[in-house]
Motif scaffolding. Structure first.
Motif, PDB file in Angstrom:
ATOM      1  N   PHE A 116      -6.047  -2.991  -6.992  1.00  0.00           N
ATOM      2  CA  PHE A 116      -5.561  -3.696  -5.795  1.00  0.00           C
ATOM      3  C   PHE A 116      -6.334  -3.347  -4.528  1.00  0.00           C
ATOM      4  O   PHE A 116      -5.773  -3.284  -3.440  1.00  0.00           O
ATOM      5  CB  PHE A 116      -4.058  -3.440  -5.574  1.00  0.00           C
ATOM      6  N   GLY A 117      -7.612  -3.103  -4.658  1.00  0.00           N
ATOM      7  CA  GLY A 117      -8.439  -2.844  -3.481  1.00  0.00           C
ATOM      8  C   GLY A 117      -8.510  -1.378  -3.125  1.00  0.00           C
ATOM      9  O   GLY A 117      -8.122  -0.508  -3.889  1.00  0.00           O
ATOM     10  N   GLY A 118      -9.039  -1.109  -1.943  1.00  0.00           N
ATOM     11  CA  GLY A 118      -9.249   0.260  -1.517  1.00  0.00           C
ATOM     12  C   GLY A 118     -10.689   0.663  -1.765  1.00  0.00           C
ATOM     13  O   GLY A 118     -11.546  -0.161  -2.085  1.00  0.00           O
ATOM     14  N   SER A 119     -10.973   1.946  -1.632  1.00  0.00           N
ATOM     15  CA  SER A 119     -12.323   2.455  -1.886  1.00  0.00           C
ATOM     16  C   SER A 119     -12.226   3.751  -2.665  1.00  0.00           C
ATOM     17  O   SER A 119     -11.238   4.485  -2.567  1.00  0.00           O
ATOM     18  CB  SER A 119     -13.065   2.685  -0.562  1.00  0.00           C
ATOM     19  N   VAL A 120     -13.267   4.016  -3.458  1.00  0.00           N
ATOM     20  CA  VAL A 120     -13.271   5.196  -4.303  1.00  0.00           C
ATOM     21  C   VAL A 120     -14.629   5.872  -4.233  1.00  0.00           C
ATOM     22  O   VAL A 120     -15.652   5.223  -4.330  1.00  0.00           O
ATOM     23  CB  VAL A 120     -12.985   4.826  -5.778  1.00  0.00           C
ATOM     24  N   SER A 121     -14.600   7.194  -4.074  1.00  0.00           N
ATOM     25  CA  SER A 121     -15.787   8.005  -4.227  1.00  0.00           C
ATOM     26  C   SER A 121     -15.502   8.961  -5.381  1.00  0.00           C
ATOM     27  O   SER A 121     -14.598   9.791  -5.296  1.00  0.00           O
ATOM     28  CB  SER A 121     -16.076   8.787  -2.944  1.00  0.00           C
ATOM     29  N   PHE A 122     -16.258   8.813  -6.460  1.00  0.00           N
ATOM     30  CA  PHE A 122     -16.048   9.598  -7.701  1.00  0.00           C
ATOM     31  C   PHE A 122     -17.314  10.410  -7.912  1.00  0.00           C
ATOM     32  O   PHE A 122     -18.317   9.900  -8.378  1.00  0.00           O
ATOM     33  CB  PHE A 122     -15.788   8.611  -8.850  1.00  0.00           C
ATOM     34  N   GLU A 123     -17.294  11.699  -7.503  1.00  0.00           N
ATOM     35  CA  GLU A 123     -18.503  12.505  -7.439  1.00  0.00           C
ATOM     36  C   GLU A 123     -18.383  13.797  -8.226  1.00  0.00           C
ATOM     37  O   GLU A 123     -17.363  14.494  -8.142  1.00  0.00           O
ATOM     38  CB  GLU A 123     -18.799  12.909  -5.986  1.00  0.00           C
ATOM     39  N   THR A 124     -19.420  14.152  -8.948  1.00  0.00           N
ATOM     40  CA  THR A 124     -19.564  15.419  -9.672  1.00  0.00           C
ATOM     41  C   THR A 124     -18.319  15.801 -10.475  1.00  0.00           C
ATOM     42  O   THR A 124     -17.920  16.958 -10.531  1.00  0.00           O
ATOM     43  CB  THR A 124     -19.958  16.579  -8.718  1.00  0.00           C
ATOM     44  N   SER A 183      -5.976   2.488  -1.976  1.00  0.00           N
ATOM     45  CA  SER A 183      -6.176   3.768  -1.305  1.00  0.00           C
ATOM     46  C   SER A 183      -7.654   4.059  -1.097  1.00  0.00           C
ATOM     47  O   SER A 183      -8.510   3.545  -1.808  1.00  0.00           O
ATOM     48  CB  SER A 183      -5.550   4.893  -2.141  1.00  0.00           C
ATOM     49  N   ALA A 184      -7.940   4.903  -0.128  1.00  0.00           N
ATOM     50  CA  ALA A 184      -9.269   5.471   0.055  1.00  0.00           C
ATOM     51  C   ALA A 184      -9.239   6.821  -0.648  1.00  0.00           C
ATOM     52  O   ALA A 184      -8.653   7.781  -0.143  1.00  0.00           O
ATOM     53  CB  ALA A 184      -9.593   5.629   1.529  1.00  0.00           C
ATOM     54  N   ALA A 185      -9.817   6.873  -1.845  1.00  0.00           N
ATOM     55  CA  ALA A 185      -9.711   8.062  -2.685  1.00  0.00           C
ATOM     56  C   ALA A 185     -11.070   8.716  -2.875  1.00  0.00           C
ATOM     57  O   ALA A 185     -12.052   8.045  -3.206  1.00  0.00           O
ATOM     58  CB  ALA A 185      -9.130   7.685  -4.043  1.00  0.00           C
ATOM     59  N   THR A 186     -11.113  10.021  -2.679  1.00  0.00           N
ATOM     60  CA  THR A 186     -12.304  10.818  -2.964  1.00  0.00           C
ATOM     61  C   THR A 186     -11.941  11.830  -4.035  1.00  0.00           C
ATOM     62  O   THR A 186     -11.061  12.672  -3.828  1.00  0.00           O
ATOM     63  CB  THR A 186     -12.795  11.554  -1.698  1.00  0.00           C
ATOM     64  N   LEU A 187     -12.594  11.712  -5.192  1.00  0.00           N
ATOM     65  CA  LEU A 187     -12.370  12.642  -6.300  1.00  0.00           C
ATOM     66  C   LEU A 187     -13.662  13.396  -6.554  1.00  0.00           C
ATOM     67  O   LEU A 187     -14.683  12.777  -6.886  1.00  0.00           O
ATOM     68  CB  LEU A 187     -11.932  11.897  -7.561  1.00  0.00           C
ATOM     69  N   ARG A 188     -13.624  14.727  -6.381  1.00  0.00           N
ATOM     70  CA  ARG A 188     -14.825  15.543  -6.535  1.00  0.00           C
ATOM     71  C   ARG A 188     -14.528  16.770  -7.375  1.00  0.00           C
ATOM     72  O   ARG A 188     -13.477  17.400  -7.239  1.00  0.00           O
ATOM     73  CB  ARG A 188     -15.319  16.033  -5.169  1.00  0.00           C
ATOM     74  N   ASP A 236      -9.724  17.506  -5.416  1.00  0.00           N
ATOM     75  CA  ASP A 236     -10.838  18.416  -5.695  1.00  0.00           C
ATOM     76  C   ASP A 236     -10.443  19.496  -6.695  1.00  0.00           C
ATOM     77  O   ASP A 236      -9.360  20.073  -6.599  1.00  0.00           O
ATOM     78  CB  ASP A 236     -11.279  19.138  -4.415  1.00  0.00           C
ATOM     79  N   PHE A 237     -11.348  19.786  -7.625  1.00  0.00           N
ATOM     80  CA  PHE A 237     -11.243  20.944  -8.519  1.00  0.00           C
ATOM     81  C   PHE A 237      -9.945  20.977  -9.325  1.00  0.00           C
ATOM     82  O   PHE A 237      -9.367  22.035  -9.550  1.00  0.00           O
ATOM     83  CB  PHE A 237     -11.405  22.251  -7.721  1.00  0.00           C
ATOM     84  N   ASN A 238      -9.489  19.804  -9.770  1.00  0.00           N
ATOM     85  CA  ASN A 238      -8.321  19.727 -10.647  1.00  0.00           C
ATOM     86  C   ASN A 238      -8.776  19.564 -12.091  1.00  0.00           C
ATOM     87  O   ASN A 238      -9.872  19.083 -12.357  1.00  0.00           O
ATOM     88  CB  ASN A 238      -7.452  18.526 -10.267  1.00  0.00           C
ATOM     89  N   VAL A 239      -7.900  19.931 -13.016  1.00  0.00           N
ATOM     90  CA  VAL A 239      -8.131  19.693 -14.440  1.00  0.00           C
ATOM     91  C   VAL A 239      -7.031  18.763 -14.939  1.00  0.00           C
ATOM     92  O   VAL A 239      -5.842  19.068 -14.799  1.00  0.00           O
ATOM     93  CB  VAL A 239      -8.132  21.006 -15.255  1.00  0.00           C
TER      94      VAL A 239
END
Length: 195
Positions: free
Chosen positions: A182-190, A157-162, A133-136
């Motif tokens: 290689f699989g996993g899940s991603v949430s790429f939001e805002t 990985s189960a990755a959430t990037l917001r 979260d909130f990285n540049v």
């Protein structure tokens, strides 16, 4: 480890801070112009907290944490840090984490970091549950032919990037800002992605 400066350390393997089966905390530290092929800060099993630190002009990974075989891995926290002009021959030049179920990377600056082999000029996660979260991520790159994920690379990985900002990141095969493999899940939001 608090308010320390590590400078011009040269190692054939591991670098300035090494931990095994323990809790490692770095706060207010600077790691500058160090060379460690494996990592300047290295942890195998335990927990890791890195806050308000600056990593600049290092060769090799800045932080590597591997929790493979840990029956109860602790959290990994990398917060309010700056990673500037680091270069490495592997994946995840600034932050490289394996097998961690609770990872938070928040409010960091990743600027002009380069992965000379693999991907993740800024960060790589492998078999993790991650929130970023909130990285540049600015002008981070993976430069070897066949690499992906100039800013962030996520593997299984189960990755959430917001609420992150990606500017001018590069990789030859795409996924300049972010790559999942290689699989996993991603949430790429805002997030903001710009060239």
């Amino acid at each position: 480890v608090r308010d320390c400066r590590f400078e011009n350390i040269v190692s054939n393997g591991l670098g300035a801070v090494v931990g095994r089966n323990c809790a490692v905390t770095l706060e207010g530290c600077e790691v500058v112009n160090c060379t460690a092929p494996d990592a300047t800060v290295w942890l195998v099993r335990g927990s890791l907290s890195v806050r308000n630190c600056r990593f600049e002009s290092n060769v090799g990974r800045c932080i590597q944490a591997d929790f493979d075989g840990d029956p109860s891995p602790g959290p990994v926290r990398v917060e309010d840090c700056e990673f500037v002009g680091n270069r490495g021959a592997g994946y995840g030049v600034c932050v490289d984490v394996y097998y961690a179920p609770d990872v938070l990377v928040a409010r960091n600056l990743f600027l002009r970091n380069t992965a000379d082999a693999g991907g993740g000029g800024g960060v790589r996660f492998s078999v993790c549950t991650v929130t970023a979260d909130f990285n540049v991520f600015a002008y981070d790159s993976a430069v070897v032919s066949g690499s992906r994920g100039g800013g962030v690379r996520s593997e299984q990985s189960a990755a959430t990037l917001r609420n992150n900002t990606f500017v001018g990141c590069y990789s030859p095969l795409g996924g300049a800002a972010f790559s999942a493999a290689f699989g996993g899940s991603v949430s790429f939001e805002t997030n903001v992605v710009a060239q």
